[in-house]
Write an enzyme that holds these catalytic residues in place. Structure first.
Site, PDB file in Angstrom:
ATOM      1  CE1 TYR A   1      -3.058  -2.964   0.092  1.00  0.00           C
ATOM      2  CE2 TYR A   1      -4.067  -2.255   2.242  1.00  0.00           C
ATOM      3  CZ  TYR A   1      -4.056  -3.002   1.106  1.00  0.00           C
ATOM      4  OH  TYR A   1      -5.253  -3.896   1.185  1.00  0.00           O
TER       5      TYR A   1
ATOM      6  CG  ASP B   1      -0.032 -20.125   1.716  1.00  0.00           C
ATOM      7  OD1 ASP B   1       0.629 -19.898   2.808  1.00  0.00           O
ATOM      8  OD2 ASP B   1       0.512 -20.615   0.687  1.00  0.00           O
TER       9      ASP B   1
ATOM     10  CG  ASP C   1      -6.997  -4.336   4.223  1.00  0.00           C
ATOM     11  OD1 ASP C   1      -7.886  -4.300   5.026  1.00  0.00           O
ATOM     12  OD2 ASP C   1      -7.031  -3.556   3.064  1.00  0.00           O
TER      13      ASP C   1
ATOM     14  CG  ASP D   1     -12.055  -6.943   5.908  1.00  0.00           C
ATOM     15  OD1 ASP D   1     -11.509  -6.134   6.787  1.00  0.00           O
ATOM     16  OD2 ASP D   1     -12.661  -6.752   4.893  1.00  0.00           O
TER      17      ASP D   1
END
Ligand code: NAI
Ligand code: MG
Length: 332
Positions: free
Chosen positions: A123, A201, A225, A229
């Site tokens: 980012y 993963d 991020d 979630d």
């Protein structure tokens, strides 16, 4: 008197933030709230999502309560307001707890915190494209890794003293390699903390299969991020997920969710993620007793099941849930 900046933002940010202020105004502490505007609505008026004077006004406050902003993908050169603020204020640690609250159908006994590096990684905002190819720069610096690792280890010391560093160092040998190397170097100063490693993963799978084993997860920006979630989804969804962006001397507190255009204006946004973000603000200010009370009031309302917004299977409005939390607080 605490000086707190308030930035509702766009969409449901404009709904849940004022409700959160009502909760803070109902407790026995003094706040001076300073209202500011950033986001897509501001961009449409003045051509930038974060006007310069907002940054300097923020610096005159102790912390910020932030709602959510819209970041349209199809507006060229538009930069996410919250990403801009995190960088401008150097809020390097993004802290995202996921906890099981007493709601039906929820995974039990989860109590973990994801600490995500908040200023660089994928980012960093450095992207370029030719006609047929596009590139993003994944910036990882020793300085940023070191300060976020220290933050995560300090947090682990106040919790169950277990930290898992999540990377993909087997493939991204330079960038994740450095993140991993610096974490293990910082770990040497925290011999009481049990440190483990996981590839992203495998971490994504283990979060689903056995989330109870996690205490503190330390990871880079994009991975954090996504995993946060996922963790929010395990314990009731985005309507319940709070977060904090912490720097050396400033904190910005916001629900994990975005501006939710699909439900904006309907009066049914769950205010709890924003209210639990205010709980994290209270912790940051050292008001730990009030922080605990706010969390207990939220828990009490969830347990009763009488006032729940539609995302949790209820039919209450944003205002009704807030009112229930305020009256639960009065009884605590
Ligand atoms: P979103 O978080 O806004 O919504 C995802 C889904 O969760 C939607 O179905 C929404 O209705 C639901 N939801 C979210 N918060 C809720 C709440 N409090 N109560 C009940 N339901 C809730 O994410 P989405 O749709 O991907 O993005 C919408 C906009 O928000 C985009 O412009 C995006 O860029 C922006 N965004 C901003 C963030 C921020 O300001 N920090 C974070 C994430 C997205
Ligand atoms: Mg997100």
């Amino acid at each position: 008197m605490y000086k707190i900046a308030v930035i509702p933002g766009d969409g449901i940010g404009k709904i849940v933030t004022p409700e959160t202020i009502r909760v803070l105004e109902s407790i026995d502490l003094k706040f001076e709230f300073q209202h500011m505007e950033v986001g897509y609505e501001v961009f449409k008026k003045v051509g930038t999502s974060v006007p310069e004077d907002v940054i300097s006004s923020l610096r005159n406050t102790q912390a910020c309560l932030f709602g959510a902003t819209t970041t349209p993908v199809d507006v060229p050169n538009y930069r996410s307001a919250v990403v801009t603020l995190r960088k401008a204020l150097d809020l390097y640690a993004n802290v995202r707890p996921a906890r099981s609250y007493p709601i039906r159908g929820q995974v039990k006994d989860v109590d973990l915190v994801i600490v995500r590096e908040n200023t660089e990684g994928l980012y960093s905002g450095i992207e370029f494209a030719t006609k047929d190819s596009a590139f993003a720069m994944r910036v990882i610096t020793r300085r940023a890794c070191e300060r976020v690792a220290r933050f995560a280890f300090d947090l682990a010391m106040r919790r169950r003293r277990k930290l898992i560093v999540v990377t993909k160092a087997n493939i991204m040998r330079k960038t994740c390699g450095l993140f991993r190397e610096v974490t293990l170097f910082v770990a040497e100063n925290y011999p009481e903390v049990e440190v483990d490693e996981m590839f992203v993963d495998a971490a994504a799978m283990n979060l689903v299969l056995k989330p109870q084993v996690f205490d503190v997860i330390l990871t880079s920006n994009l991975f954090g991020d996504i995993l946060s979630d996922e963790a929010a989804g395990l314990v009731g969804g985005l309507g319940l997920a709070p977060s904090a962006n912490i720097g050396d001397d400033y904190g910005l507190f916001e629900p994990v969710h975005g501006s939710a255009p699909d439900i904006a204006g309907k009066g049914i946004a769950n205010p709890i993620a924003a209210i639990l973000s205010a709980k994290m603000l209270l912790d940051f200010l050292g008001e730990v007793t009030w922080a605990e009370r706010v969390e207990n009031a939220v828990s009490a309302v969830l347990k009763k099941r009488k006032y729940l917004t539609p995302d949790l299977g209820g039919s209450s409005t944003t205002r009704e849930v807030t009112e229930a939390i305020i009256s639960a607080l009065e009884k605590i």
